[in-house]
Design a protein around this motif. Structure first.
Motif: not given
Length: 578
Positions: A291, A294, A297, A300, A332, A334-335, A339, A447, A449, A507
């Motif tokens: 981070p 993302q 993810a 993960q 997501f 955790d994201r 993040y 953050f 993407t 999100e």
């Protein structure tokens, strides 16, 4: 691949008809079930981008003695001109480079920070609960030009002016607009034309009632303003953009248009080299950047999927699709929670991508029912304080995985006069909620993407790849690896096979509203109807959608020598080599 047209499919479903979706393309004489075309093989070098002319630019640079990094910069500059619907020098850039000399991977985080003069209190004063998608407020410092020069300083072989020359020539002489790009350009014009400088620089005069419109498929497009900007950068280096006349023009433009981005913000910008992180999936080391992106993810998700025998279940089976969706929900969660810009909150990356953590989180997966709500596995402890993907490989063994973006399509709509580019709206990805790791703050990176990916096998380069497209990206990365490793697809099949897109997770942006209904599972045409029925019985809300499945490019090392290339069939692009 013979696909059932989505519009016809939607109409059939609306009429209550049962539709049998094809599971393989029987008309391919090679027998490969999903490939729309063959993989590309080349003995010396390879490029895969979302635009055929950009691919050829990259090849020309390498034929002339440039490195894969020189070629990637040249192609990226060309894409900023040719595909402004996805990228440009007003956006950010991330890259992973395999260096054959040191035999290691290098990561670059080229994301910019928010304006120092814009505060959370200012958003609150304006009564905003989300950062707007367009206009001056979501604009952050663009990191692309800095990233070009940082990558070039370390890995370039030829002058930057030479790398930018093809884009400059196409900008002055013109090039024909491709089909998918024309489609998205046309959609952007009504939304963005109200912002100063956009219509003047990114539409054509159609005459009559069609006065200002997007260029159409096959029409020639020129951008002399961008040509001049790139010439200044080629001659004056990164400082020509961040500290010269270009920066002063940007400063004056935002001051005149209710903006906050300043000369000082630009002059202070520097991206940074970062260490890629990885997990091992059935003998393949998959690499992402940490981070504020993302990428982890995807790691993960792969850790959560690894305990299951996906090969036995088979591609397109209810178990395959269900497990991908459930792994995504867990990753997501955790994201959304963790993040963020590591200068403001250091996510526990090592824990999040560990096998032990995946085993613990995996206990939450039920094979019989879709999860409706998922809590993050790590609760942060805070301290105060539309995109293109491309990849290039050269004759020396250097490989570049590069992703670059304006964020939403053509970005914020803010286009300073005479410069020929649009600023990104990446700041929309902040949260306007105090106490969250991704809460807006001055001088902070949002953050992100956009994520490049890489994979190695036994310590050697195996695959440079990416799948652009917002939250689809980590889902796409995981699916590509699963398609290659578990289902034995070739490189083109792995990208062409129908994709799974889960939407509706919590999100890390906007109001950060938690998922409570399980979200929506969007399946691309090509999954058996029996699978759809089984997924609905598990509680998934399944629907069909046009377009959210991302854009894939990939280069694999050919064990027999040279490279194998593949390009996204859903875009305008091309993989080619020599």
């Amino acid at each position: 691949m013979r696909l059932f047209p989505l519009r016809a499919l939607s109409a059939a479903l609306a009429l209550g008809l049962v539709v049998a979706l094809p599971s393989q393309a029987a008309d391919r004489i090679t027998g490969e079930p999903f490939a729309t075309r063959s993989e590309v093989y080349a003995p010396h070098a390879m490029a895969a981008t979302s635009h055929p002319l950009a691919t050829q630019v990259a090849l020309d640079v390498m034929k002339g003695g440039g490195s894969a990094v020189d070629a990637a910069i040249a192609a990226n500059a060309a894409l900023g001109l040719m595909e402004p619907t996805g990228n440009g020098i007003g956006g950010d850039l991330f890259a992973i480079v395999w260096d054959p000399k040191t035999k290691k991977l290098y990561g670059y985080n080229g994301s910019g920070r928010s304006p120092k003069s814009l505060t959370l209190a200012e958003f609150q004063r304006r009564g905003l609960t989300d950062i707007p998608a367009h206009g001056p407020l979501p604009v952050t410092v663009p990191g692309t030009v800095d990233a070009w020069f940082a990558l070039h300083e370390k890995f370039g072989r030829q002058p930057m002016a030479q790398n930018l020359a093809p884009a400059i020539r196409y900008a002055r002489e013109g090039h024909p607009v491709h089909e998918v790009i024309a489609y998205y350009w046309d959609r952007s014009v009504p939304r963005l034309s109200k912002w100063p400088g956009f219509a003047e620089q990114f539409t054509v005069d159609g005459g009559g009632t069609d006065k200002r419109r997007a260029p159409r498929t096959g029409e020639m497009w020129k951008n002399p303003n961008l040509a001049s900007t790139l010439e200044k950068i080629g001659k004056g280096g990164r400082d020509a953009f961040y500290k010269g006349d270009i920066a002063r023009t940007i400063d004056a433009y935002f001051k005149a248009n209710d903006g906050f981005l300043s000369y000082e913000d630009l002059a202070a910008h520097r991206g940074n080299w970062v260490e890629p992180v990885s997990t091992n999936y059935r003998g393949i080391d998959v690499w992402e950047l940490p981070p504020n992106g993302q990428g982890i993810a995807a790691l993960q998700m792969l850790n959560l999927l690894e305990p299951y025998d996906l090969k036995k279940y088979g591609f397109g089976s209810p178990e395959h699709v269900h497990l991908v969706a459930e792994a995504k929900k867990l990753a997501f969660a955790d994201r959304a929670a963790s993040y963020a810009d590591p200068d403001f909150y250091k996510a526990p990356v090592e824990k999040l991508i560990s096998k032990a953590y995946a085993r613990e989180r995996g206990k939450l997966v039920s094979m019989d029912a879709a999860a409706k709500a998922v809590e993050p596995g790590v609760i942060p402890e805070l301290n105060e304080g539309d995109t293109i993907y491309m990849t290039v490989a050269d004759d020396q063994g250097m490989m570049v995985s590069l992703i670059q973006s304006n964020y939403r399509g053509m970005g914020s709509g803010m286009a300073p006069p005479g410069l020929g580019f649009i600023f990104q709206d990446r700041g929309e990805q902040f949260v306007l909620k105090p106490g969250h790791p991704n809460t807006y703050a001055p001088g902070k990176r949002p953050f992100h993407t956009i994520i490049p990916a890489f994979a190695t096998k036994d310590g050697k380069p195996w695959l440079s790849f990416g799948v652009m497209g917002g939250a689809m990206q980590p889902q796409g990365h995981a699916q590509i690896i699963v398609n290659l490793v578990d289902f034995g697809m070739n490189l083109q099949e792995a990208g062409d096979a129908p994709r799974i897109h889960h939407d509706g997770s919590t999100e890390p942006a906007g109001q950060n509203t938690a998922m409570s209904d399980g979200g929506v599972l969007e399946l691309e045409t090509g999954f058996p109807y029996e699978t759809i029925q089984a997924l609905m019985r598990k509680g998934h809300a399944v629907k069909f959608a046009d377009g959210p499945y991302g854009g894939y490019q990939a280069i694999m090392v050919n064990p027999n020598g040279g490279y194998i290339g593949a390009s996204e069939s859903r875009k305008d692009g091309q993989a080619a080599g020599y």
